[in-house]
Design an enzyme around this catalytic site. Structure first.
Site, PDB file in Angstrom:
ATOM      1  N   TYR A  88      43.102  48.347  57.529  1.00 25.55           N
ATOM      2  CA  TYR A  88      43.291  49.705  56.988  1.00 25.55           C
ATOM      3  C   TYR A  88      41.955  50.408  56.774  1.00 25.55           C
ATOM      4  O   TYR A  88      41.619  51.360  57.438  1.00 25.55           O
ATOM      5  CB  TYR A  88      44.040  49.654  55.645  1.00 25.55           C
ATOM      6  CG  TYR A  88      45.529  49.421  55.724  1.00 25.55           C
ATOM      7  CD1 TYR A  88      46.150  49.048  56.899  1.00 25.55           C
ATOM      8  CD2 TYR A  88      46.325  49.574  54.596  1.00 25.55           C
ATOM      9  CE1 TYR A  88      47.512  48.831  56.960  1.00 25.55           C
ATOM     10  CE2 TYR A  88      47.690  49.369  54.641  1.00 25.55           C
ATOM     11  CZ  TYR A  88      48.280  48.992  55.817  1.00 25.55           C
ATOM     12  OH  TYR A  88      49.619  48.784  55.866  1.00 25.55           O
TER      13      TYR A  88
ATOM     14  N   GLU B 101      51.608  46.245  47.534  1.00 26.41           N
ATOM     15  CA  GLU B 101      50.312  45.687  47.159  1.00 26.41           C
ATOM     16  C   GLU B 101      49.978  46.016  45.713  1.00 26.41           C
ATOM     17  O   GLU B 101      49.528  45.175  44.947  1.00 26.41           O
ATOM     18  CB  GLU B 101      49.210  46.243  48.067  1.00 26.41           C
ATOM     19  CG  GLU B 101      47.836  45.723  47.672  1.00 26.41           C
ATOM     20  CD  GLU B 101      46.718  46.241  48.576  1.00 26.41           C
ATOM     21  OE1 GLU B 101      45.832  45.460  48.905  1.00 26.41           O
ATOM     22  OE2 GLU B 101      46.735  47.423  48.941  1.00 26.41           O
TER      23      GLU B 101
END
Lengths: 394, 351
Positions: A125, A241
């Protein structure tokens, strides 16, 4: 107020305890070899103690979702100190995403080997120029024949050196607005053109990596969702997350170690626990942990009972939980004084030097997964409905 | 598993909130603070809602609800900075007097009797204060006793024995504090006639525990009000051609307040629930709840005032009533440091 889970669940708790007692000797330790760990994972799946709600067709246990049963399993494994189900970014982040938005072929191909530990994933990411403003990422993929050709760089890629595959955000629509030009690709870390460089952090260890892509060719069908939908796909995972960061149960177990430490360590011959200032700081932490544990109960309750709103309670967990852990580790170092400085190969370290390494690592978690400052933006904008910072005129 | 307010509890919350919205405006609070009027009209209104009877058992003329409901009311009273003898007369006194003076308990429920609380000397005596008992007569001095308008006082002696005295058996002097929304007084005992209520320190501690939970709930409400006022002021107030609520410096102050206070709501609920259902957890949870919320409250009080800029410092906005109320709750019935010391003792971590 009803804080019990009910008799049906207490029966289930007994089953979990019995399983743990009967299978304790098969549980792997940190020194076990990977084959033993995978065998243990298979046993856990077969008994429904991990991958519990994943359909059997994709290699899971196939139970219907039940938050309380999941919670009981987590509690009992944590209490017994034996290894529970495998974690990692593939199992805890990619699998839920594939189950939600992946194609049937992707679910069949990737879910089973991932949950069984045969396929390890890393997450691509963040980039050097795209941290808090993740959607400005620039690693690009262009279509060439039936392949995407990827060029660019990722950073903060934990386990990249161990991973078999990567799930990766890349820019595929350079002319679209930034949130609409991103796609979510899956590819093997063995693909030619990938270079991994370990990134040593302040703890002295490479917990993360940089990953470079040079003309990496990925088959067109290895995309999750459609072209340009990668941001939406990724956001489903980001909330998974954030729920993992700031967990008050981890703080509680660490707090108990801190009490042990303060009862053992002496300062000029007097036990640290008898030092009024240190003891007061310890009790302050206990109060904060208590508040976060009750906050966590409220969040759990809101997921079980329709109409209970705990959205603000949930929004603050990452901010409060990570700051709390950092302060907790810091108190241990202060209690130890100069001994708290001992690090690495030093006979005088306490708890294997984890007070120092965790003090630093937890600072990383304050920054990672959405910095504390980004969390405060989220709390004020979504929780308190305060206006966004105006953008400068272009 | 349900950790949240029930439908009935939400109804109670709504009806008390409606009353306070209508009857306890900032103007009303100012009048009481300026001693232009006392809190009796407000207490009469709350009596009609059944508030003094809230936790008193039904067979004693009460409503028979528990500590969670009491905490809901205490939070709202704090939210509206309401002048009232709720914590002393409606909560702490009935807990201590139950089974000892049920006639008085019934009068409290009916709103015809107010009982003040003088516990300070049994927690941490200050200055020359101290209360001793001999042959059902009290001697000494109690400071910051709750409620100047009480008909009786429940007094804890230095060794935590509980006595009841009538107001006219003692010399009573008003004690001004920063918080003008509640009254406190100095009680001078001079061989004052008193009735022994209990020599069992557990009776003292049960009344103290619930009083502490109520003060924590009051701070929760007062803090929530200060956050609400800060957020709404920041959205209206413009500087540099934009609402100050759009500056991250201001937003982050508000986020920090909310992040600190939101878990306190769960903490108050849990402590109140524990008080009625989990006796082995009550005292430790109570100590931590009041200590932790006092710390968060102090931060919220300061930060909300700062968000208001110069206006927060003036009397015009009236924010200081909540600032001072939070300060009052922090010191009363045990400051955070004393409570954490007690928390350590309860776990065998301190002598």
């Amino acid at each position: 107020m009803d804080l019990s889970f009910g008799s049906e669940y207490e029966t289930f708790r007994t089953e979990v305890r019995d399983f743990i007692t009967n299978n304790r000797e098969n549980a792997p330790s940190s020194r076990s070899n990977p084959a033993d760990a995978k065998q243990w994972q298979k046993t856990l799946i077969e008994n429904g103690y991990t991958a519990r709600t994943i359909p059997e067709a994709y290699g899971g246990f196939g139970a219907k979702p039940d938050i309380i049963r999941s919670r009981i399993i987590a509690e009992e494994f944590a209490d017994s100190g034996i290894q529970g189900g495998m974690g990692g970014q593939g199992i805890s982040m990619l699998v839920p995403t594939l189950l939600e938005v992946g194609s049937e072929a992707q679910k069949l191909e990737f879910v089973k080997p991932t949950i069984e530990g045969d396929m390890v994933w890393c997450q691509g990411y963040s980039e050097p120029g795209a941290g808090s403003d993740l959607a400005s990422l620039r690693t690009n993929a262009v279509m060439d024949g039936d392949d995407w050709v990827i060029n660019g760089q990722k950073i903060w890629t934990s386990t990249a050196h161990l991973a078999d595959w990567i799930f990766c955000l890349v820019r595929t629509e350079p002319d679209a607005k930034k949130h609409h030009g991103i796609s979510f690709l899956l590819f093997s870390m063995d693909t030619p053109g990938i270079e991994i460089r370990p990134l040593v952090d302040m703890t002295g260890v490479a917990n993360f990596n940089e990953v470079f892509f040079t003309d990496v060719r990925v088959p067109a069908h290895q995309i999750v969702g459609n072209r340009g939908q990668g941001w939406q796909v990724a956001n489903a995972i980001l909330s998974h997350e954030r729920d993992m960061l700031g967990n008050p149960d981890a703080a509680l177990s660490r707090f108990n170690s801190l009490i042990d430490l303060m009862q053992k360590e002496t300062i000029a011959g007097e036990k640290a626990i008898n030092h009024p200032v240190f003891r007061d700081r310890l009790m302050q932490l206990q109060g904060r942990i208590m508040a976060m544990r009750f906050n966590d109960m409220r969040i759990l309750s809101s997921r079980l009972n329709e109409g209970q709103d705990a959205s603000l309670a949930r929004m603050i967990v990452k901010l409060q939980g990570t700051e709390l852990r950092h302060d907790l580790e810091g108190l241990a170092i202060d209690v130890l004084g100069e001994l708290g400085l001992a690090y690495g190969d030093n006979d005088y370290t306490r708890n294997n030097g984890t007070w120092q390494s965790q003090y630093m690592y937890q600072l990383g978690l304050i920054i990672g997964g959405g910095t504390s400052q980004i969390q405060k933006n989220i709390i004020s904008e979504r929780g308190l409905e305060m206006p966004r910072e105006p953008r400068p005129a272009q | 598993m349900e950790f949240g307010l029930s439908q009935e509890q939400t109804l109670l919350q709504d009806s008390v909130n409606r009353f306070l919205n209508d009857q306890v405006s900032l103007d009303e609070v100012r009048k009481v603070a300026a001693a232009d009027k006392d809190d009796k009209a407000i207490w009469q209104g709350l009596t009609e809602l059944g508030i003094p009877a809230l936790i008193i058992p039904e067979d004693k003329g009460g409503v028979g609800l528990g500590a969670v409901e009491a905490a809901i009311v205490a939070e709202l009273l704090g939210y509206h900075a309401t002048p009232s003898p709720f914590i002393s007369s409606a909560i702490m006194a009935p807990v201590a007097l139950a089974g000892k003076r049920d006639d008085l308990v019934a009068n409290i429920a009916a709103g015809t009797c107010r009982v003040g609380i003088a516990f300070g000397e049994a927690i941490a005596a200050k200055d020359k204060a101290g209360v001793t008992a001999s042959n059902n007569k009290l001697s000494g001095l109690s400071l910051f006793a709750l409620d100047i308008d009480a008909d009786y006082y429940l007094v804890a002696t230095n060794d935590q024995q509980l006595y009841l005295v009538t107001a006219n058996a003692v010399k009573r002097n008003n004690m001004a504090t920063i918080d003008l929304t509640r009254t406190t007084c100095e009680l001078v005992f001079n061989e004052s006639e008193a009735e022994l209520i209990s020599t069992d320190t557990e009776d003292f501690n049960r009344a103290l525990d619930i009083g502490r939970i109520m003060l924590a709930a009051d701070t929760l409400g007062a803090g929530q009000n200060m956050i609400d006022q800060a957020v709404s002021y920041a959205k209206e107030r413009e500087q540099f051609d934009r609402p100050i609520a759009s500056f991250q410096a201001v937003k982050h102050m508000c986020a920090e307040m909310a992040a600190g206070l939101e878990p306190c709501r769960s903490m108050v609920w849990y402590a109140a629930h524990a008080y009625d259902n989990l006796p082995e957890e009550t005292r430790l949870t109570t100590c931590h709840t009041k200590a932790h919320i006092s710390e968060v409250g102090k931060f919220v009080a300061k930060t909300s005032t700062e968000v208001h800029g110069g206006m927060g410092f003036t009397d015009l906005v009236g924010l200081h009533y909540w600032f001072k109320r939070i300060g009052f709750n922090r010191q009363l019935l045990g400051s955070p440091e004393l409570l954490r010391q007690q928390a350590a003792q309860l776990q065998g971590l301190a002598a």
